[in-house]
Design a protein around this motif. Structure first.
Motif, PDB file in Angstrom:
ATOM      1  N   PHE A 194      50.948  28.451   2.300  1.00 25.80           N
ATOM      2  CA  PHE A 194      50.811  27.875   0.955  1.00 25.80           C
ATOM      3  C   PHE A 194      49.646  28.539   0.209  1.00 25.80           C
ATOM      4  CE2 PHE A 194      53.567  24.261   2.175  1.00 25.80           C
ATOM      5  CZ  PHE A 194      54.333  24.212   1.033  1.00 25.80           C
ATOM      6  N   ALA A 195      48.559  28.830   0.937  1.00 23.82           N
ATOM      7  CA  ALA A 195      47.405  29.476   0.304  1.00 23.82           C
ATOM      8  C   ALA A 195      47.819  30.830  -0.271  1.00 23.82           C
ATOM      9  CB  ALA A 195      46.266  29.638   1.307  1.00 23.82           C
ATOM     10  N   GLU A 196      48.717  31.526   0.445  1.00 22.91           N
ATOM     11  CA  GLU A 196      49.215  32.816  -0.045  1.00 22.91           C
ATOM     12  C   GLU A 196      49.977  32.652  -1.353  1.00 22.91           C
ATOM     13  OE1 GLU A 196      51.369  34.298   3.320  1.00 22.91           O
ATOM     14  OE2 GLU A 196      49.511  34.892   4.354  1.00 22.91           O
ATOM     15  N   GLN A 197      50.502  31.460  -1.600  1.00 23.63           N
ATOM     16  CA  GLN A 197      51.184  31.157  -2.871  1.00 23.63           C
ATOM     17  C   GLN A 197      50.204  30.562  -3.882  1.00 23.63           C
ATOM     18  OE1 GLN A 197      54.328  32.172  -3.238  1.00 23.63           O
ATOM     19  NE2 GLN A 197      54.110  32.907  -1.131  1.00 23.63           N
ATOM     20  N   GLY A 198      48.945  30.575  -3.525  1.00 24.22           N
ATOM     21  CA  GLY A 198      47.932  30.058  -4.447  1.00 24.22           C
ATOM     22  C   GLY A 198      47.869  28.539  -4.494  1.00 24.22           C
ATOM     23  N   LEU A 199      48.392  27.889  -3.436  1.00 22.78           N
ATOM     24  CA  LEU A 199      48.378  26.422  -3.415  1.00 22.78           C
ATOM     25  C   LEU A 199      47.473  25.917  -2.299  1.00 22.78           C
ATOM     26  CD1 LEU A 199      52.175  25.707  -3.962  1.00 22.78           C
ATOM     27  CD2 LEU A 199      50.324  25.059  -5.515  1.00 22.78           C
ATOM     28  N   ASN A 200      46.690  24.891  -2.634  1.00 22.00           N
ATOM     29  CA  ASN A 200      45.808  24.288  -1.660  1.00 22.00           C
ATOM     30  C   ASN A 200      46.525  23.101  -1.018  1.00 22.00           C
ATOM     31  OD1 ASN A 200      43.438  24.074  -0.289  1.00 22.00           O
ATOM     32  ND2 ASN A 200      42.400  22.884  -1.880  1.00 22.00           N
ATOM     33  N   ALA A 201      47.101  23.338   0.162  1.00 18.28           N
ATOM     34  CA  ALA A 201      47.865  22.281   0.830  1.00 18.28           C
ATOM     35  C   ALA A 201      46.992  21.623   1.891  1.00 18.28           C
ATOM     36  CB  ALA A 201      49.122  22.874   1.466  1.00 18.28           C
ATOM     37  N   VAL A 202      47.027  20.288   1.945  1.00 18.32           N
ATOM     38  CA  VAL A 202      46.254  19.551   2.954  1.00 18.32           C
ATOM     39  C   VAL A 202      47.110  18.413   3.505  1.00 18.32           C
ATOM     40  CG1 VAL A 202      43.953  20.052   2.021  1.00 18.32           C
ATOM     41  CG2 VAL A 202      45.219  18.085   1.174  1.00 18.32           C
ATOM     42  N   PRO A 203      46.879  18.043   4.796  1.00 16.83           N
ATOM     43  CA  PRO A 203      47.602  16.872   5.310  1.00 16.83           C
ATOM     44  C   PRO A 203      47.298  15.697   4.382  1.00 16.83           C
ATOM     45  CG  PRO A 203      46.294  17.921   7.036  1.00 16.83           C
ATOM     46  CD  PRO A 203      45.917  18.596   5.769  1.00 16.83           C
ATOM     47  N   TYR A 204      48.306  14.901   4.096  1.00 16.21           N
ATOM     48  CA  TYR A 204      48.140  13.883   3.043  1.00 16.21           C
ATOM     49  C   TYR A 204      46.981  12.936   3.326  1.00 16.21           C
ATOM     50  CZ  TYR A 204      50.113  10.105   5.808  1.00 16.21           C
ATOM     51  OH  TYR A 204      50.294   9.144   6.756  1.00 16.21           O
ATOM     52  N   TYR A 205      46.718  12.669   4.648  1.00 16.12           N
ATOM     53  CA  TYR A 205      45.656  11.712   4.984  1.00 16.12           C
ATOM     54  C   TYR A 205      44.267  12.293   4.732  1.00 16.12           C
ATOM     55  CZ  TYR A 205      47.206  14.186   9.184  1.00 16.12           C
ATOM     56  OH  TYR A 205      47.663  15.147  10.051  1.00 16.12           O
ATOM     57  N   ASN A 206      44.187  13.609   4.467  1.00 17.68           N
ATOM     58  CA  ASN A 206      42.894  14.198   4.110  1.00 17.68           C
ATOM     59  C   ASN A 206      42.810  14.531   2.626  1.00 17.68           C
ATOM     60  OD1 ASN A 206      42.165  14.121   6.766  1.00 17.68           O
ATOM     61  ND2 ASN A 206      42.784  16.231   7.195  1.00 17.68           N
ATOM     62  N   ASN A 207      43.875  14.191   1.879  1.00 21.39           N
ATOM     63  CA  ASN A 207      43.907  14.587   0.460  1.00 21.39           C
ATOM     64  C   ASN A 207      43.141  13.590  -0.402  1.00 21.39           C
ATOM     65  OD1 ASN A 207      44.424  15.742  -1.983  1.00 21.39           O
ATOM     66  ND2 ASN A 207      46.667  15.708  -1.798  1.00 21.39           N
ATOM     67  N   LYS A 208      42.036  14.065  -0.985  1.00 18.87           N
ATOM     68  CA  LYS A 208      41.220  13.186  -1.817  1.00 18.87           C
ATOM     69  C   LYS A 208      41.521  13.394  -3.303  1.00 18.87           C
ATOM     70  CE  LYS A 208      38.580  11.643   1.659  1.00 18.87           C
ATOM     71  NZ  LYS A 208      39.739  11.734   2.601  1.00 18.87           N
ATOM     72  N   ASN A 209      42.327  14.427  -3.587  1.00 20.98           N
ATOM     73  CA  ASN A 209      42.562  14.751  -4.996  1.00 20.98           C
ATOM     74  C   ASN A 209      44.017  15.188  -5.207  1.00 20.98           C
ATOM     75  OD1 ASN A 209      42.641  15.760  -7.568  1.00 20.98           O
ATOM     76  ND2 ASN A 209      40.633  16.763  -7.445  1.00 20.98           N
ATOM     77  N   PHE A 210      44.859  14.218  -5.596  1.00 20.20           N
ATOM     78  CA  PHE A 210      46.281  14.473  -5.807  1.00 20.20           C
ATOM     79  C   PHE A 210      46.537  15.552  -6.852  1.00 20.20           C
ATOM     80  CE2 PHE A 210      48.506  10.243  -4.466  1.00 20.20           C
ATOM     81  CZ  PHE A 210      48.348  10.620  -3.149  1.00 20.20           C
ATOM     82  N   ALA A 211      45.680  15.597  -7.856  1.00 21.05           N
ATOM     83  CA  ALA A 211      45.916  16.515  -8.967  1.00 21.05           C
ATOM     84  C   ALA A 211      45.637  17.957  -8.554  1.00 21.05           C
ATOM     85  CB  ALA A 211      45.044  16.127 -10.154  1.00 21.05           C
ATOM     86  N   LYS A 212      44.750  18.138  -7.566  1.00 26.43           N
ATOM     87  CA  LYS A 212      44.334  19.492  -7.196  1.00 26.43           C
ATOM     88  C   LYS A 212      45.057  20.012  -5.957  1.00 26.43           C
ATOM     89  CE  LYS A 212      39.993  21.471  -6.837  1.00 26.43           C
ATOM     90  NZ  LYS A 212      38.576  21.220  -6.471  1.00 26.43           N
ATOM     91  N   ASN A 213      45.277  19.131  -4.988  1.00 28.75           N
ATOM     92  CA  ASN A 213      45.834  19.574  -3.703  1.00 28.75           C
ATOM     93  C   ASN A 213      47.249  19.056  -3.494  1.00 28.75           C
ATOM     94  OD1 ASN A 213      43.174  20.464  -3.212  1.00 28.75           O
ATOM     95  ND2 ASN A 213      42.656  18.423  -2.433  1.00 28.75           N
ATOM     96  N   VAL A 214      48.030  19.868  -2.801  1.00 21.54           N
ATOM     97  CA  VAL A 214      49.384  19.442  -2.444  1.00 21.54           C
ATOM     98  C   VAL A 214      49.317  18.707  -1.101  1.00 21.54           C
ATOM     99  CG1 VAL A 214      51.719  20.224  -1.908  1.00 21.54           C
ATOM    100  CG2 VAL A 214      50.353  21.440  -3.606  1.00 21.54           C
ATOM    101  N   SER A 215      49.927  17.519  -1.033  1.00 15.36           N
ATOM    102  CA  SER A 215      49.930  16.734   0.206  1.00 15.36           C
ATOM    103  C   SER A 215      51.048  17.189   1.136  1.00 15.36           C
ATOM    104  CB  SER A 215      50.156  15.256  -0.106  1.00 15.36           C
ATOM    105  OG  SER A 215      49.046  14.722  -0.755  1.00 15.36           O
ATOM    106  N   LEU A 216      50.697  17.379   2.409  1.00 15.90           N
ATOM    107  CA  LEU A 216      51.707  17.680   3.426  1.00 15.90           C
ATOM    108  C   LEU A 216      51.955  16.407   4.226  1.00 15.90           C
ATOM    109  CD1 LEU A 216      50.172  20.989   4.861  1.00 15.90           C
ATOM    110  CD2 LEU A 216      51.992  20.778   3.159  1.00 15.90           C
ATOM    111  N   VAL A 217      53.226  15.997   4.327  1.00 16.44           N
ATOM    112  CA  VAL A 217      53.532  14.809   5.117  1.00 16.44           C
ATOM    113  C   VAL A 217      54.560  15.157   6.190  1.00 16.44           C
ATOM    114  CG1 VAL A 217      55.029  13.988   3.248  1.00 16.44           C
ATOM    115  CG2 VAL A 217      54.398  12.429   5.053  1.00 16.44           C
ATOM    116  N   PRO A 218      54.136  15.128   7.466  1.00 18.90           N
ATOM    117  CA  PRO A 218      55.049  15.464   8.561  1.00 18.90           C
ATOM    118  C   PRO A 218      56.108  14.374   8.723  1.00 18.90           C
ATOM    119  CG  PRO A 218      52.731  15.657   9.203  1.00 18.90           C
ATOM    120  CD  PRO A 218      52.764  14.886   7.929  1.00 18.90           C
TER     121      PRO A 218
END
Ligand code: GTP
Ligand code: MG
Ligand code: NA
Length: 458
Positions: A177-201
């Protein structure tokens, strides 16, 4: 402003992703249906729509929210399923242009694939908020399932090596995702919905992570959707499909994105031979949690509120065009104005026609796919002399044949995307020397034509 609870509308969520990542299966798990099992080759080929009432969302989220702390502000969620196969870019484009939020489904064993990247582009173009379902976690080696459980509890119960494999695949996905210019984080670590994409397994087979996914969708809609989007306002309605149904005649399947439709409403839409003005005879929906595209019992309504997938039965819909907007004409409206308005989508496409009068003829299944094809031809500097929507008949062949009279064999061609070709028309084309190119993907179609052109010009 005063809030009228009756005026809340349901948001629309679109499911996008590469073929076979489990988009339909995830919905099947929530609905307790087996739509995927009934699909030819297990491949989705149409846009589907399912309504999830808020009570169902609450029940599904309960395993991770036993104290019912989650606040629900909308009456439900309309979910649109799309095909992942490469041929259906037009349907992914249509689905993503209708939605307020999206779930991008990625197979955790495969990572980002071709149509994942295409979907990311579509979502970015429209600035649509989305989450990522990292699906098929049950395929991690040694996975021990806790059916329908929350993801974090399930992960905690796995043995060390399974947890390690999960981490490795999660990190790889984050890098991709970073290679696509997206900051992806596991949803439980996501503090900023507007900035980061949430990953939910998730797993569509065991149901794990589905509570997490639904809760995230509810939170994201409520936080990221403009407050104004949560209330019913002006009518917004799009034709998805034109279908003949036994006992009902020609019907249209529409997505009602905003506003209200009533039985008896005078509706105006774009038709192949001009504007269609008719009155709604019946408003039908599938039962809640049933797929719009699966035949079943219909519920009759006097009135429907957005967002919903609705089947409309009315006289005179035979020439309706998929992709057309649908307007309601009230006593206060100027019918002629509305007719011009709906036809403008088709007329606007005339701007693609070359002023020299020379060029190929182009035919596609819907307004959206025709526009996509014209755009692609323009990039390839291929001039266009005629456009049409729907099946190819003799008249289309005759029109293309006028290029022969002008001495332009290279343009005496019909480029057809996702449309049927009448046998008589095909025969006539053979006799007249008109070349018909017909493909299910825009790219292959244009490549085929280019090869023909280059060959002719050698
Ligand atoms: P298209 O609509 O054709 O793009 O595919 P899709 O994304 O809707 O995938 P679909 O639901 O058709 O699932 C594809 C295959 O993957 C099926 O054989 C499913 O049973 C399988 N599958 C889907 N989700 C899961 C999952 O969570 N775990 C496992 N093990 N298999 C899954
Ligand atoms: Mg599918
Ligand atoms: Na599939």
């Amino acid at each position: 402003a005063e809030v009228n609870k009756d005026d809340l509308r349901s948001p629309i969520c679109c499911i996008l992703g590469h073929v076979d990542t489990g988009k339909t299966k995830l919905l099947d798990k929530i609905r307790q249906t087996n739509v995927q099992g009934g699909e030819a080759g297990g491949i989705t080929q149409q846009i589907g729509a399912t309504y999830f009432p808020v009570e169902v969302l609450k029940e599904k989220i309960a395993p991770i929210d036993p104290e019912e702390k989650q606040v629900f502000k909308t009456p439900g969620l309309l979910v649109i399923d799309t095909p992942g196969h490469e041929s259906f870019t037009n349907l992914r484009t249509r689905g993503s242009s209708l939605c307020n939020i999206a779930v991008l489904v990625v197979d955790i064993m495969h990572g980002l694939e071709q149509q994942t990247l295409e979907s990311i582009r579509l979502l970015r173009d429209k600035k649509t908020p989305f989450i990522v379902a990292l699906n098929k976690i049950d395929r991690l080696y040694g996975w021990q399932a806790t059916p329908n459980g929350g993801f974090r509890d399930s992960l905690a119960k796995q043995n060390k090596s399974t947890q390690n494999e999960f981490d490795t695949r999660l990190q790889a996905t984050i890098v991709a995702f970073a290679e696509q210019g997206l900051n992806a984080v596991p949803y439980y670590n996501n503090k900023n919905f507007a900035k980061n994409v949430s990953l939910v397994p998730t797993s569509a087979h065991t149901g794990e992570g589905i509570p997490d996914m639904l809760q995230l969708l509810v939170q994201l809609t409520q936080e990221r959707m403009a407050a104004s989007l949560m209330y019913l306002s002006e009518l917004e309605c799009t034709v998805l499909e034109v279908k003949v149904i036994e006992g009902l005649g020609t019907t249209i399947d529409v997505i009602l994105s905003n506003g209200v439709l009533r039985e008896g409403d005078k509706i105006v839409l774009c038709g192949l031979n001009g504007p269609i003005v008719t009155n709604v005879r019946a408003l039908l929906t599938p039962e809640p949690l049933k797929e719009m595209r699966v035949k079943g019992a219909y519920v009759h309504h006097k009135l429907v509120k957005a967002a919903l997938g609705v089947k409309i039965s009315a006289p005179g819909l035979e020439k309706a065009i998929s992709g057309s907007r649908l307007l309601v004409c009230t006593d206060d409206d100027d019918e002629e104005e509305l007719k011009d308005d709906v036809m403008s989508d088709l007329k606007d496409l005339q701007r693609w026609i070359s002023t020299s009068g020379k060029g190929v003829c182009v035919q596609a299944s819907t307004l959206g796919s025709l526009e996509a094809l014209l755009e692609f031809l323009k990039q390839g500097k291929i001039p266009v002399s005629g456009i049409d929507i729907g099946p190819v008949f003799k008249s289309s062949v005759r029109r293309a044949s006028t290029m022969l009279d002008k001495g332009h064999t290279e343009y005496a061609c019909l480029l057809c995307f996702d449309v049927e070709i009448d046998k008589e028309a095909e025969k006539l084309a053979g006799e007249m020397g008109v070349h018909i190119f017909s493909k299910m993907t825009i790219y292959n179609l244009v490549d085929d034509y280019k090869a023909f052109y280059d060959n002719l010009m050698e």
